[in-house]
Design an enzyme around this catalytic site. Structure first.
Site, PDB file in Angstrom:
ATOM      1  N   TRP A  30       8.702 -25.357 -26.736  1.00  0.00           N
ATOM      2  CA  TRP A  30       8.513 -24.605 -27.980  1.00  0.00           C
ATOM      3  C   TRP A  30       9.817 -24.401 -28.748  1.00  0.00           C
ATOM      4  CZ3 TRP A  30       4.720 -20.143 -26.149  1.00  0.00           C
ATOM      5  CH2 TRP A  30       3.465 -20.698 -25.946  1.00  0.00           C
ATOM      6  N   HIS A 144       1.789 -17.246 -16.330  1.00  0.00           N
ATOM      7  CA  HIS A 144       0.687 -17.158 -17.286  1.00  0.00           C
ATOM      8  C   HIS A 144       0.547 -18.482 -18.019  1.00  0.00           C
ATOM      9  CE1 HIS A 144      -1.969 -15.730 -20.452  1.00  0.00           C
ATOM     10  NE2 HIS A 144      -1.133 -16.237 -21.336  1.00  0.00           N
ATOM     11  N   CYS A 146      -2.109 -20.382 -21.113  1.00  0.00           N
ATOM     12  CA  CYS A 146      -3.194 -20.102 -22.049  1.00  0.00           C
ATOM     13  C   CYS A 146      -3.641 -21.368 -22.760  1.00  0.00           C
ATOM     14  CB  CYS A 146      -2.775 -19.044 -23.072  1.00  0.00           C
ATOM     15  SG  CYS A 146      -1.222 -19.367 -23.912  1.00  0.00           S
ATOM     16  N   HIS A 155      -2.663 -29.226  -9.476  1.00  0.00           N
ATOM     17  CA  HIS A 155      -1.816 -29.348  -8.292  1.00  0.00           C
ATOM     18  C   HIS A 155      -0.397 -28.860  -8.589  1.00  0.00           C
ATOM     19  CE1 HIS A 155      -4.856 -31.206  -5.812  1.00  0.00           C
ATOM     20  NE2 HIS A 155      -5.156 -32.017  -6.810  1.00  0.00           N
ATOM     21  N   GLU A 168      -5.892 -17.550 -20.116  1.00  0.00           N
ATOM     22  CA  GLU A 168      -6.841 -17.303 -21.194  1.00  0.00           C
ATOM     23  C   GLU A 168      -8.221 -17.666 -20.697  1.00  0.00           C
ATOM     24  OE1 GLU A 168      -9.721 -18.394 -23.935  1.00  0.00           O
ATOM     25  OE2 GLU A 168      -8.579 -19.969 -22.924  1.00  0.00           O
ATOM     26  N   HIS A 198      -6.519 -11.751 -29.640  1.00  0.00           N
ATOM     27  CA  HIS A 198      -6.253 -12.230 -30.991  1.00  0.00           C
ATOM     28  C   HIS A 198      -7.207 -11.614 -32.013  1.00  0.00           C
ATOM     29  CE1 HIS A 198      -4.439 -15.408 -28.439  1.00  0.00           C
ATOM     30  NE2 HIS A 198      -3.518 -15.358 -29.359  1.00  0.00           N
ATOM     31  N   CYS A 230      -3.902 -12.324 -23.059  1.00  0.00           N
ATOM     32  CA  CYS A 230      -2.498 -12.662 -23.298  1.00  0.00           C
ATOM     33  C   CYS A 230      -1.752 -11.378 -23.647  1.00  0.00           C
ATOM     34  CB  CYS A 230      -2.425 -13.689 -24.435  1.00  0.00           C
ATOM     35  SG  CYS A 230      -0.940 -14.700 -24.432  1.00  0.00           S
TER      36      CYS A 230
END
Length: 260
Positions: A30, A144, A146, A155, A168, A198, A230
């Site tokens: 990101w 976490h 999502c 795996h 999520e 959201h 989230c």
């Protein structure tokens, strides 16, 4: 960077406070990554040495070796992981015994070419291992993810060896949970979201309890965690407080019913 506020939050409650960090692969995927060095380093022994503190001499040698090759291929992912590792250990030293390291974008970075996927997953998992390599056994590690189809990376999720994964779920209607149940033994805790953060809509206790019951058709009660989809930073306090209150009440209601 996060220790002060995490410690403050822990100081105003007797309940365990979770430290929250973003994982190295997600930061990498990101971000606008520099293109003059490799996304990860072939010299994986370098990070292995950080995970084995007594190999100081080898560690120092590999650090020098890495510096020599810095201009032609260094370790962007592992460098990020080492910084996060320091923060994880600072949180632990500050009394935070539950630490979540989000890898929400692990699936997102999966190469389209199948021939490249195993290599990506190997160094992605190793980067996560670096971040947690210095913690005590008593520190609980969460991660976490999502909006992912977990079939291709299940795996790798197992190999990450987190104590709990939150995912999520509220908008996928339990479809994403099947991979944790069908043909794969996943022994860690799983926290599928019981409501969509959201949306400003506040689900009732009954609605979230009903959704949790659906999860129990797929997951064993001993591994099920109840949580939102989230983080809550997009929501107002007037939305968060009643929604979380209802969620906690739903969890208590479910525990009571399971104890009968």
């Amino acid at each position: 960077m996060t220790v002060f506020w995490s410690q403050y939050a822990q100081s105003v409650t007797k309940r365990p406070m979770k430290g929250m960090l973003t994982g190295p692969v997600t930061i990498l995927n990101w971000s606008f990554v520099r293109n003059d060095q490799a996304r990860y380093l072939q010299f994986s022994l370098l990070s292995l040495c950080y995970m084995t503190p007594h190999l100081v001499a080898v560690q120092n040698f590999l650090l020098k070796l890495t510096a020599l090759f810095d201009n032609c291929g260094s370790e962007t992912c592992y460098q990020i992981a080492l910084v996060i590792k320091d923060e994880v250990e600072d949180l632990e030293a500050g009394g935070i015994n539950v630490i979540q390291i989000d890898e929400a974008a692990l699936q997102e970075g999966l190469p389209l070419r199948k021939s490249e996927q195993a290599d990506y997953q190997n160094w992605a998992v190793h980067g996560f291992h670096i971040t947690t390599s210095g913690v005590k056994d008593t520190t609980q590690i969460h991660t976490h993810m999502c909006y992912s189809n977990f079939n291709d990376i299940i795996h790798s999720i197992i190999d990450m060896d987190a104590d709990v994964i939150t995912i999520e779920n509220s908008r996928s209607d339990e479809k994403l949970l099947s991979v944790f149940h069908e043909g794969v033994e996943y022994g860690a805790g799983i926290g599928p979201g019981v409501y969509d953060i959201h949306s400003p809509r506040i689900p009732s206790t009954e609605e979230m309890a009903e959704r949790a019951c659906k999860m129990l058709a797929v997951l064993e009660s001993k591994v099920l965690w109840i949580n939102s989809d989230c983080r809550l930073k997009t929501r107002k306090y007037t939305e968060v407080v009643p929604a979380l209150t209802n969620m906690v009440n739903a969890a208590k209601q479910l525990r009571t019913e399971l104890a009968k």
